[in-house]
Design a protein around this motif. Structure first.
Motif, PDB file in Angstrom:
ATOM      1  N   UNK A  39      31.783  26.116  36.335  1.00  7.34           N
ATOM      2  CA  UNK A  39      32.089  24.757  36.757  1.00  7.34           C
ATOM      3  C   UNK A  39      32.920  24.058  35.677  1.00  7.34           C
ATOM      4  N   UNK A  40      33.359  22.841  35.940  1.00 11.18           N
ATOM      5  CA  UNK A  40      34.118  22.069  34.950  1.00 11.18           C
ATOM      6  C   UNK A  40      33.316  21.951  33.665  1.00 11.18           C
ATOM      7  N   UNK A  41      33.992  22.185  32.543  1.00 13.93           N
ATOM      8  CA  UNK A  41      33.335  22.025  31.253  1.00 13.93           C
ATOM      9  C   UNK A  41      32.444  23.172  30.844  1.00 13.93           C
ATOM     10  N   UNK A  42      32.420  24.252  31.643  1.00 16.55           N
ATOM     11  CA  UNK A  42      31.542  25.386  31.340  1.00 16.55           C
ATOM     12  C   UNK A  42      31.993  26.144  30.090  1.00 16.55           C
ATOM     13  N   UNK A  43      33.286  26.053  29.777  1.00 17.84           N
ATOM     14  CA  UNK A  43      33.805  26.753  28.604  1.00 17.84           C
ATOM     15  C   UNK A  43      34.836  27.819  28.940  1.00 17.84           C
ATOM     16  N   UNK A  44      35.300  27.865  30.182  1.00 19.32           N
ATOM     17  CA  UNK A  44      36.241  28.911  30.609  1.00 19.32           C
ATOM     18  C   UNK A  44      37.534  28.885  29.796  1.00 19.32           C
ATOM     19  N   UNK A  45      38.141  27.686  29.714  1.00 18.64           N
ATOM     20  CA  UNK A  45      39.422  27.602  28.998  1.00 18.64           C
ATOM     21  C   UNK A  45      39.232  27.912  27.520  1.00 18.64           C
ATOM     22  N   UNK A  46      38.154  27.402  26.942  1.00 24.38           N
ATOM     23  CA  UNK A  46      37.881  27.694  25.533  1.00 24.38           C
ATOM     24  C   UNK A  46      37.735  29.195  25.317  1.00 24.38           C
ATOM     25  N   UNK A 164      54.977  44.317  29.565  1.00 22.59           N
ATOM     26  CA  UNK A 164      53.990  45.271  29.057  1.00 22.59           C
ATOM     27  C   UNK A 164      52.574  44.764  28.867  1.00 22.59           C
ATOM     28  N   UNK A 165      52.154  43.770  29.655  1.00 18.45           N
ATOM     29  CA  UNK A 165      50.784  43.293  29.506  1.00 18.45           C
ATOM     30  C   UNK A 165      49.785  44.403  29.824  1.00 18.45           C
ATOM     31  N   UNK A 166      48.745  44.519  28.980  1.00 21.19           N
ATOM     32  CA  UNK A 166      47.635  45.432  29.287  1.00 21.19           C
ATOM     33  C   UNK A 166      46.501  44.649  29.911  1.00 21.19           C
ATOM     34  N   UNK A 167      46.372  43.397  29.417  1.00 20.56           N
ATOM     35  CA  UNK A 167      45.396  42.473  29.985  1.00 20.56           C
ATOM     36  C   UNK A 167      46.156  41.236  30.439  1.00 20.56           C
ATOM     37  N   UNK A 168      45.929  40.850  31.681  1.00 22.84           N
ATOM     38  CA  UNK A 168      46.593  39.669  32.211  1.00 22.84           C
ATOM     39  C   UNK A 168      45.534  38.616  32.515  1.00 22.84           C
ATOM     40  N   UNK A 169      45.624  37.475  31.827  1.00 24.79           N
ATOM     41  CA  UNK A 169      44.648  36.406  32.023  1.00 24.79           C
ATOM     42  C   UNK A 169      45.275  35.326  32.901  1.00 24.79           C
ATOM     43  N   UNK A 170      44.632  35.023  34.016  1.00 23.06           N
ATOM     44  CA  UNK A 170      45.148  34.008  34.936  1.00 23.06           C
ATOM     45  C   UNK A 170      44.176  32.842  34.972  1.00 23.06           C
ATOM     46  N   UNK A 171      44.622  31.675  34.508  1.00 25.62           N
ATOM     47  CA  UNK A 171      43.736  30.501  34.466  1.00 25.62           C
ATOM     48  C   UNK A 171      43.899  29.693  35.747  1.00 25.62           C
ATOM     49  N   UNK A 172      42.929  29.786  36.623  1.00 21.46           N
ATOM     50  CA  UNK A 172      42.911  29.042  37.889  1.00 21.46           C
ATOM     51  C   UNK A 172      44.228  29.175  38.656  1.00 21.46           C
ATOM     52  N   UNK A 173      44.680  30.400  38.952  1.00 20.91           N
ATOM     53  CA  UNK A 173      45.999  30.559  39.594  1.00 20.91           C
ATOM     54  C   UNK A 173      46.023  30.073  41.033  1.00 20.91           C
ATOM     55  N   UNK A 174      44.865  29.900  41.655  1.00 21.19           N
ATOM     56  CA  UNK A 174      44.851  29.542  43.074  1.00 21.19           C
ATOM     57  C   UNK A 174      44.385  28.103  43.331  1.00 21.19           C
ATOM     58  N   UNK A 175      44.038  27.382  42.245  1.00 21.84           N
ATOM     59  CA  UNK A 175      43.363  26.098  42.479  1.00 21.84           C
ATOM     60  C   UNK A 175      44.270  25.061  43.137  1.00 21.84           C
ATOM     61  N   UNK A 202      40.303  33.597  36.265  1.00 22.93           N
ATOM     62  CA  UNK A 202      39.452  32.420  36.066  1.00 22.93           C
ATOM     63  C   UNK A 202      39.530  31.518  37.291  1.00 22.93           C
ATOM     64  N   UNK A 203      38.390  31.151  37.799  1.00 29.03           N
ATOM     65  CA  UNK A 203      38.385  30.318  38.997  1.00 29.03           C
ATOM     66  C   UNK A 203      37.051  29.607  39.122  1.00 29.03           C
ATOM     67  N   UNK A 204      37.023  28.499  39.878  1.00 23.70           N
ATOM     68  CA  UNK A 204      35.700  28.017  40.243  1.00 23.70           C
ATOM     69  C   UNK A 204      35.500  28.161  41.749  1.00 23.70           C
ATOM     70  N   UNK A 205      36.357  28.980  42.375  1.00 22.44           N
ATOM     71  CA  UNK A 205      36.223  29.229  43.804  1.00 22.44           C
ATOM     72  C   UNK A 205      35.598  30.600  44.041  1.00 22.44           C
ATOM     73  N   UNK A 206      34.354  30.594  44.487  1.00 24.97           N
ATOM     74  CA  UNK A 206      33.606  31.834  44.669  1.00 24.97           C
ATOM     75  C   UNK A 206      34.277  32.747  45.695  1.00 24.97           C
ATOM     76  N   UNK A 207      34.790  32.150  46.782  1.00 24.14           N
ATOM     77  CA  UNK A 207      35.420  32.974  47.825  1.00 24.14           C
ATOM     78  C   UNK A 207      36.663  33.680  47.314  1.00 24.14           C
ATOM     79  N   UNK A 208      37.489  32.966  46.547  1.00 26.12           N
ATOM     80  CA  UNK A 208      38.681  33.603  45.987  1.00 26.12           C
ATOM     81  C   UNK A 208      38.279  34.753  45.070  1.00 26.12           C
ATOM     82  N   UNK A 209      37.227  34.537  44.285  1.00 30.89           N
ATOM     83  CA  UNK A 209      36.818  35.587  43.347  1.00 30.89           C
ATOM     84  C   UNK A 209      36.301  36.808  44.111  1.00 30.89           C
ATOM     85  N   UNK A 210      35.537  36.569  45.172  1.00 34.52           N
ATOM     86  CA  UNK A 210      34.975  37.704  45.923  1.00 34.52           C
ATOM     87  C   UNK A 210      36.056  38.491  46.667  1.00 34.52           C
TER      88      UNK A 210
END
Ligand SMILES: Nc1ncnc2c1ncn2[C@@H]1O[C@H](COP(=O)(O)OP(=O)(O)OP(=O)(O)O)[C@@H](O)[C@H]1O
Ligand SMILES: [Mg+2]
Length: 259
Positions: A39-46, A164-175, A202-210
């Motif tokens: 949720x908001x403030x949970x620490x995801x961005x940090x 050449x990314x090996x790890x791709x971090x997406x911060x709320x790409x669908x919000x 990273x998301x706070x949308x459970x359906x998108x994550x599933x």
């Protein structure tokens, strides 16, 4: 499951008295989509800023390909193959898709004083990379500002994969996206994963994550309660963990329905 590309162990991050992360463990293996929910403030961005070299952890360790790692800057993380697509994307709307794709890293031809941009090769690489992600550009000269939000998100993802990314971090790409654009971005995540890249979604949308996730980690007030694999956890359970259990149940009660 393969060996993790990156492993974050018991990460803590304090800002003065504020404890943003209180011991978070998380890893990413090649070819998976590991969702980080909260949720908001949970620490995801940090947390992802710690993973991408923006913050140094107060405590805890980072291991990359089995070796201890200390990122001194975002550049260090990028060179190690950790690419982050932030929500504001850092693109220049009036410039072409190709120029945004390369951002100063365009291929050149000739050498010494005769060195100049090889714009044809650049255009070709850009159009092909976008096509691989399922987007047919009208032309490489098209200004990024005329693309939809989902297409722009895809330019940023294709760019990271090309470099050449090996790890791709997406911060709320669908919000900020509508239904169709969201499903395009989710399909892009699926393609990238199939190329062997480890995706952190990273998301706070459970359906998108599933829809695309292989594993799920929920952050709640800077802590996690572990990681679940696809099939081991339901949408309701994820939602409950995000809200910390109690709050949602009482809200449901007072609204007389399902939130
Ligand atoms: N630079 C900072 N200085 C002080 N406190 C900070 C700093 N960065 C984050 N925090 C605090 O850490 C906590 C977690 O913030 P963070 O931005 O990581 O949450 P988040 O999960 O990304 O939330 P959101 O979904 O709203 O983006 C918050 O309480 C926030 O105020
Ligand atoms: Mg955030």
């Amino acid at each position: 499951m393969g060996k993790p590309i990156i492993h974050m162990e018991n990460i803590e991050k304090h800002f003065g008295n504020i404890i943003a992360l209180a011991g978070v463990s998380f890893d990413v293996v090649p070819g998976e989509c590991h969702c980080l929910l909260g949720d908001n403030g949970a620490g995801k961005s940090t947390f992802i800023k710690t993973m991408s070299g923006v913050h140094k952890p107060t405590k805890g360790s980072i291991t990359l390909d089995g070796k201890p790692m200390n990122f001194d800057s975002p550049r260090d993380a990028m060179e190690a193959g950790i690419a982050t697509v932030f929500q504001d994307l850092a693109m220049i709307p009036l410039m072409s898709v190709t120029r945004n794709f390369f951002m100063g890293r365009e291929p050149t031809k000739g050498s010494g004083p005769f060195k100049r941009l090889d714009i044809n090769t650049a255009n070709e690489i850009c159009v092909n990379s976008m096509r691989e992600m399922g987007i047919n550009l009208r032309g490489p000269d098209q200004a990024v500002g005329t693309l939809s939000g989902g297409e722009r998100q895809t330019v940023a993802i294709a760019r990271a994969v090309h470099f050449g990314a090996k790890v791709l971090i997406l911060d709320e790409p669908t919000s900020a996206l509508g239904v169709r654009q969201t499903s395009n971005v989710l399909a892009t995540i699926d393609r990238v994963r199939k190329q062997g890249v480890g995706v952190v979604f990273i998301t706070h949308n459970v359906r998108h994550s599933l829809a695309v996730g292989d594993r799920f980690t929920v952050l709640n007030r800077g802590k996690t309660l572990g990681t679940a694999a696809r099939g081991e956890i339901t949408a309701e359970e994820l939602q409950d963990l995000m809200a910390g259990g109690q709050e949602l149940a009482s809200l449901e009660g007072s609204l007389g329905g399902t939130v």
